[in-house]
Design a protein around this motif. Structure first.
Motif, PDB file in Angstrom:
ATOM      1  N   GLY A 255      -0.710   2.759  -6.677  1.00 40.16           N
ATOM      2  CA  GLY A 255      -0.394   4.149  -6.946  1.00 40.16           C
ATOM      3  C   GLY A 255      -1.301   5.092  -6.197  1.00 40.16           C
ATOM      4  O   GLY A 255      -2.217   4.686  -5.477  1.00 40.16           O
ATOM      5  N   SER A 256      -1.089   6.388  -6.376  1.00 39.47           N
ATOM      6  CA  SER A 256      -1.849   7.395  -5.645  1.00 39.47           C
ATOM      7  C   SER A 256      -3.320   7.412  -6.013  1.00 39.47           C
ATOM      8  O   SER A 256      -4.173   7.776  -5.207  1.00 39.47           O
ATOM      9  CB  SER A 256      -1.238   8.785  -5.887  1.00 39.47           C
ATOM     10  OG  SER A 256      -1.209   9.066  -7.282  1.00 39.47           O
ATOM     11  N   SER A 257      -3.642   6.991  -7.231  1.00 45.08           N
ATOM     12  CA  SER A 257      -5.041   7.003  -7.667  1.00 45.08           C
ATOM     13  C   SER A 257      -5.664   5.612  -7.642  1.00 45.08           C
ATOM     14  O   SER A 257      -6.723   5.392  -8.230  1.00 45.08           O
ATOM     15  CB  SER A 257      -5.144   7.593  -9.073  1.00 45.08           C
ATOM     16  OG  SER A 257      -4.351   6.862  -9.994  1.00 45.08           O
ATOM     17  N   GLY A 258      -4.997   4.661  -6.987  1.00 48.87           N
ATOM     18  CA  GLY A 258      -5.561   3.331  -6.845  1.00 48.87           C
ATOM     19  C   GLY A 258      -5.114   2.328  -7.884  1.00 48.87           C
ATOM     20  O   GLY A 258      -5.429   1.140  -7.777  1.00 48.87           O
ATOM     21  N   GLU A 259      -4.380   2.774  -8.918  1.00 45.47           N
ATOM     22  CA  GLU A 259      -3.915   1.835  -9.933  1.00 45.47           C
ATOM     23  C   GLU A 259      -2.804   0.965  -9.354  1.00 45.47           C
ATOM     24  O   GLU A 259      -2.158   1.321  -8.359  1.00 45.47           O
ATOM     25  CB  GLU A 259      -3.423   2.594 -11.169  1.00 45.47           C
ATOM     26  CG  GLU A 259      -2.054   3.255 -11.044  1.00 45.47           C
ATOM     27  CD  GLU A 259      -2.086   4.589 -10.305  1.00 45.47           C
ATOM     28  OE1 GLU A 259      -1.026   5.229 -10.200  1.00 45.47           O
ATOM     29  OE2 GLU A 259      -3.178   4.970  -9.822  1.00 45.47           O
ATOM     30  N   SER A 260      -2.579  -0.182  -9.961  1.00 49.04           N
ATOM     31  CA  SER A 260      -1.572  -1.103  -9.440  1.00 49.04           C
ATOM     32  C   SER A 260      -0.625  -1.530 -10.551  1.00 49.04           C
ATOM     33  O   SER A 260      -0.966  -1.509 -11.734  1.00 49.04           O
ATOM     34  CB  SER A 260      -2.239  -2.335  -8.819  1.00 49.04           C
ATOM     35  OG  SER A 260      -2.932  -3.072  -9.817  1.00 49.04           O
TER      36      SER A 260
ATOM     37  N   ASP B 136       0.830  -1.200   0.000  1.00 50.99           N
ATOM     38  CA  ASP B 136       0.000   0.000   0.000  1.00 50.99           C
ATOM     39  C   ASP B 136       0.866   1.252   0.000  1.00 50.99           C
ATOM     40  O   ASP B 136       2.103   1.195   0.018  1.00 50.99           O
ATOM     41  CB  ASP B 136      -0.983  -0.014   1.175  1.00 50.99           C
ATOM     42  CG  ASP B 136      -0.295  -0.068   2.531  1.00 50.99           C
ATOM     43  OD1 ASP B 136       0.879   0.363   2.628  1.00 50.99           O
ATOM     44  OD2 ASP B 136      -0.923  -0.538   3.497  1.00 50.99           O
ATOM     45  N   ARG B 137       0.228   2.411  -0.009  1.00 49.14           N
ATOM     46  CA  ARG B 137       0.956   3.671  -0.120  1.00 49.14           C
ATOM     47  C   ARG B 137       1.795   3.960   1.123  1.00 49.14           C
ATOM     48  O   ARG B 137       2.694   4.793   1.082  1.00 49.14           O
ATOM     49  CB  ARG B 137      -0.027   4.807  -0.395  1.00 49.14           C
ATOM     50  CG  ARG B 137      -0.607   4.733  -1.819  1.00 49.14           C
ATOM     51  CD  ARG B 137      -1.446   5.950  -2.136  1.00 49.14           C
ATOM     52  NE  ARG B 137      -2.691   5.959  -1.398  1.00 49.14           N
ATOM     53  CZ  ARG B 137      -3.795   5.332  -1.792  1.00 49.14           C
ATOM     54  NH1 ARG B 137      -3.791   4.642  -2.935  1.00 49.14           N
ATOM     55  NH2 ARG B 137      -4.899   5.392  -1.078  1.00 49.14           N
TER      56      ARG B 137
END
Length: 422
Positions: free
Chosen positions: A364-369, A328-329
């Motif tokens: 990523g910051s926008s939820g992409e992986s 996770d972030r």
């Protein structure tokens, strides 16, 4: 002479036997001879719209001759969404449908009535309650545009029966698709389609993303999702359907993503083998773009090694595995796609090999992986009191410590006397 006397009465005897057979035939048996097929107007389309001010989704409304069936949901239909069943008739260029709760009874009690007439690429009409005390306008628009000047009709062995008549009565063989334009027969597309407990209806979808609806029909029903299809592409210059290239015909259960211009399909090799393949159009040919396969992920839990089954899914132009390990972030590893208390682990892998791996996906910051790293199994040479052998050294996700650890599987059934990599 005596034999001749009996033979004179054979036509009468045969007729009597035939009449007795027909009289004894169960209710619902079709009298239409299989050598005299019938032509049935058909379509299958999805719609979105409103009943009053409430949004509704009709994922599939199917017409077979005069019969129309489907289902709808308030909001958007999802696997967990409750749906209402629709059934009724096509009559005088209009639809008259009853709605009912699914599986309520053999003859379900209607929860509402629909009256619809065509309007452009959709429908307009009225919903009314069972006693007519409540009435609301219905507006539906097609999810995919289809040229209304074309009409499809199937050449079927007989008119399909209702569900209570049994699977055979619902599943006539289809030998051709008749394509009509402005009421005139334009084409006859030969096919060999045989459904199970129901007819396969043609699907109209833009397969090559050129803005025109193409045509496909399923041919048979093996273990899903490996369903063979026959496909035709629409030629806008000739205004006719032509055979799709073999590269598309060979894909079972194809699906189409116009947003990303990707053709993809799910496949199943066995109970424990699933995958996804993607394709892209290059000119008039469909070429392979990528392939992903299910695999076992070693997991260390409560001091014991187990294995979870991870499958690929197609999501908005990308492939995602579920369940999976993500970073996770905050930089922490965690299990995603399943609740830990519901996680089922297998005691032994189905087959030891390099497919045993722990993939770590970064968010990523926008939820992409994206795939950040992959820890694969390797064969470790051991030479101790048990003799020389090669045993699996597997990477595993440690659920207790939320980290990747390695463990050697030193059991007779897992190890080999020779190097498996040579």
């Amino acid at each position: 002479m005596r034999l001749h006397r009996y033979l004179r009465h054979w036509p009468v005897l045969i007729l009597a036997i035939a009449e007795m057979t027909l009289a004894a035939a169960p209710a619902g048996t079709h009298e239409q001879p299989i050598d005299q097929p019938v032509e049935l107007a058909v379509w299958q389309r999805g719609f979105r719209g409103h009943i009053g001010n409430k949004p509704v989704h009709v994922p599939s409304l199917r017409r077979t001759g005069d019969r129309v069936e489907g289902a709808y949901c308030y909001g958007a239909c999802q696997p967990q969404t409750a749906s209402l069943q629709l059934s009724g008739r096509w009559h005088n260029d209009a639809l008259v449908l009853d709605e009912a709760l699914p599986g309520a009874a053999a003859v379900p009690k209607p929860t509402g009535h629909w009256s619809l007439r065509p309007s452009g690429d959709g429908w307009r009409g009225e919903w009314r309650s069972p006693h007519g005390k409540q009435r609301h306008p219905i507006t539906l628009e097609a999810e995919h545009a289809v040229d209304p000047s074309y009409e499809l009709r199937l050449l079927a062995a007989f008119v399909p029966g209702a569900s209570e008549e049994g699977c055979d009565a619902q599943s006539p063989h289809v030998s051709a698709i008749h394509v009509y334009r402005h009421g005139d027969l334009l084409q006859t597309l030969g096919t060999d389609s045989q459904g199970t407990c129901g007819m396969f209806l043609p699907q109209q979808v833009d397969m090559n993303f050129d803005g025109h609806a193409d045509l496909a029909i399923a041919l048979t029903l093996p273990a899903g999702p490996n369903i063979p299809h026959q496909s035709w592409l629409f030629d806008p210059k000739a205004k006719r359907f032509v055979d799709a290239p073999a590269t598309l015909q060979e894909i079972t259960s194809p699906e189409f993503d116009p947003k990303h211009r990707i053709v993809y399909h799910h496949w199943r090799g066995s109970c424990c083998s699933h995958g996804i393949e993607t394709y892209r159009w290059e000119g008039d040919e469909l070429v392979a773009a990528g392939s992903w396969e299910s695999h076992l992920v070693p997991v260390w839990r409560d001091g014991k090694l187990g294995y979870m089954y991870s499958m690929p899914t197609y999501v908005d132009g990308k492939i995602e595995y579920s369940p999976r390990i993500i970073r996770d972030r905050a930089g922490e590893l965690r299990l995603d796609g399943v609740e830990i208390r519901k996680l089922e682990l297998y005691d032994e892998p189905f087959a030891l090999g390099t497919s045993l791996a722990v993939d770590v996906f970064a968010l990523g910051s926008s939820g992409e992986s994206r795939l950040e790293r992959s820890e694969a199994m390797r064969w470790l040479r051991l030479d101790d009191g048990k003799g020389k052998r090669w045993c699996p050294d597997v990477a595993a996700y440690d659920l207790d410590r939320q980290r990747i650890s390695r463990h050697t599987v030193d059991t007779p059934e897992s190890c080999s006397d020779t190097d498996p990599m040579n």
